[in-house]
Design an enzyme around this catalytic site. Sequence first.
Site, PDB file in Angstrom:
ATOM      1  N   ALA A   1       8.426   8.236  -6.657  1.00 12.48           N
ATOM      2  CA  ALA A   1       6.995   8.240  -6.375  1.00 12.48           C
ATOM      3  C   ALA A   1       6.215   8.674  -7.613  1.00 12.48           C
ATOM      4  CB  ALA A   1       6.698   9.168  -5.199  1.00 12.48           C
ATOM      5  N   GLN A   2       6.765   9.614  -8.351  1.00  8.65           N
ATOM      6  CA  GLN A   2       6.084  10.123  -9.547  1.00  8.65           C
ATOM      7  C   GLN A   2       5.878   9.026 -10.588  1.00  8.65           C
ATOM      8  OE1 GLN A   2       6.893  13.439 -13.078  1.00  8.65           O
ATOM      9  NE2 GLN A   2       8.059  13.548 -11.191  1.00  8.65           N
TER      10      GLN A   2
ATOM     11  N   GLU B   1      18.293  15.454   0.984  1.00 10.68           N
ATOM     12  CA  GLU B   1      17.126  15.973   1.706  1.00 10.68           C
ATOM     13  C   GLU B   1      17.283  15.757   3.215  1.00 10.68           C
ATOM     14  OE1 GLU B   1      13.393  16.538  -1.062  1.00 10.68           O
ATOM     15  OE2 GLU B   1      13.457  14.514  -0.243  1.00 10.68           O
TER      16      GLU B   1
ATOM     17  N   VAL C   1       3.873 -10.383   3.297  1.00 16.89           N
ATOM     18  CA  VAL C   1       4.019 -11.307   2.165  1.00 16.89           C
ATOM     19  C   VAL C   1       5.373 -11.995   2.266  1.00 16.89           C
ATOM     20  CG1 VAL C   1       4.163 -11.498  -0.346  1.00 16.89           C
ATOM     21  CG2 VAL C   1       2.534  -9.890   0.696  1.00 16.89           C
TER      22      VAL C   1
ATOM     23  N   LYS D   1       7.355  22.027  -2.822  1.00 16.06           N
ATOM     24  CA  LYS D   1       7.463  20.718  -2.169  1.00 16.06           C
ATOM     25  C   LYS D   1       6.216  20.428  -1.345  1.00 16.06           C
ATOM     26  CE  LYS D   1      10.071  17.095  -1.035  1.00 16.06           C
ATOM     27  NZ  LYS D   1      10.669  16.161  -2.001  1.00 16.06           N
TER      28      LYS D   1
ATOM     29  N   ALA E   1       0.839  -1.210   0.000  1.00 15.49           N
ATOM     30  CA  ALA E   1       0.000   0.000   0.000  1.00 15.49           C
ATOM     31  C   ALA E   1       0.864   1.247   0.000  1.00 15.49           C
ATOM     32  CB  ALA E   1      -0.945  -0.002   1.197  1.00 15.49           C
ATOM     33  N   GLY E   2       1.939   1.206  -0.802  1.00  9.71           N
ATOM     34  CA  GLY E   2       2.722   2.411  -1.009  1.00  9.71           C
ATOM     35  C   GLY E   2       2.049   3.286  -2.052  1.00  9.71           C
ATOM     36  N   TYR E   3       2.800   4.186  -2.662  1.00  6.87           N
ATOM     37  CA  TYR E   3       2.216   5.090  -3.649  1.00  6.87           C
ATOM     38  C   TYR E   3       1.541   4.326  -4.786  1.00  6.87           C
ATOM     39  CZ  TYR E   3       4.975   8.733  -1.361  1.00  6.87           C
ATOM     40  OH  TYR E   3       5.505   9.595  -0.433  1.00  6.87           O
ATOM     41  N   ALA E   4       2.241   3.325  -5.330  1.00  6.88           N
ATOM     42  CA  ALA E   4       1.716   2.608  -6.487  1.00  6.88           C
ATOM     43  C   ALA E   4       0.552   1.698  -6.108  1.00  6.88           C
ATOM     44  CB  ALA E   4       2.831   1.798  -7.138  1.00  6.88           C
TER      45      ALA E   4
END
Length: 391
Positions: free
Chosen positions: A307-308, A164, A76, A370, A9-12
Amino acid sequence: MTTIMVLGAGYAGLRVVKKLAHAKTDAHIVLVNQNEYHYESTQLHQVAAGTKEPADVVFDLRKSLPDSVELIIDKVVGIDQDNRKVSLEHHDPLSYDYLVNALGFESETFGIKGAEEYGWPLVDVDTALAARKKLEQTLARYQTSHDPLDLSIVVCGAGFTSIEYLGELVYRLPQLSKRLGFPMDQVKVDCIEASPKILPMFSKDLVDWAVDYLRKRGVNFHTSTPITEVRQDAVVSNDQEFKAHTIIWTTGVRGSHVIADSGYNQKRNRVVVRDDLSVEQHPEEFLVGDVSAVPDPQSGRLYPTTAQISMAQADTAAANVLARMRGQEPQRFTFRSLGTVCSLGPHDGVAEIDRMGTLKLKGKVVSVLKWIVNERSVLELADVRTMLESN
């Protein structure tokens, strides 16, 4: 009934589930995730530096998922492609008709001796909190130890996460100095990078600005310096030693170990997928995010895992699962980056935006950009209420 299973259940993964649910298919949609929450992995460096709390970067999955989606909280441990089954740590194996594998990333040590034992990675909320605790306890210890290594910090790697993190770190160190009582002028921060440059995705002028910004705040950069060993109190590069009691490991990531454990043809736990994001010889299975390797059709090189691009892959994977179910031809994955934004603490950064040409930005305006990027992500993956609660 057709079962569509999504792993991670990450970004993708979360975006795939939302797209499938909104398509109002009569399929049974199952989401398997290790935690009951989604976390914004692009903000883990802030948790590690202490400029954000975990509550600022997570949201509850059950509250954000449509009622039609079944959520299973478990780890998993394996995928049986031939029999279309997923093995879990605490549940019986689950069967699927279609699978979207978005299991995410792990820290990459490149087999360097001592990296796993003594480096503090930033790959999830727990590791970010552990790195933060290590940093603060070590800095606080200086009051009694008077050991200069307690005030020495080595950041391994000079990629996106590393830079960062350094930006947040140098912003917070003066606050920690006042609270914990250590002399700020004796703090030493080294950043070690094997390649000759940092932030290779940016143009030279922006890289120079970012390096100058961090150097003025006490960061010492050591490029063309490959790490050969990590010890309890030092990072070694051939005949050089960088001594410190806090070693942050941000040299890179690989896909989930479940990929190799399950017998996929992989490299660094990433699988080269077909142009529709499906797996060779398994058209019912799609890999997205950090476990996938997608060649750029123009350059032939693999796209970086961001993430993009993960969210763009999610849109294609969801559409192609539906196409397969309906007996239609799947679409090819195409991607054009909208640009890259790198923060340097809460109030500064550098960015290149691709809109009718490349727009280069630096300084305080980037912090606003950001914030927009982060909040848009929460809004798309959850809802307006969650976005407001995260502020």
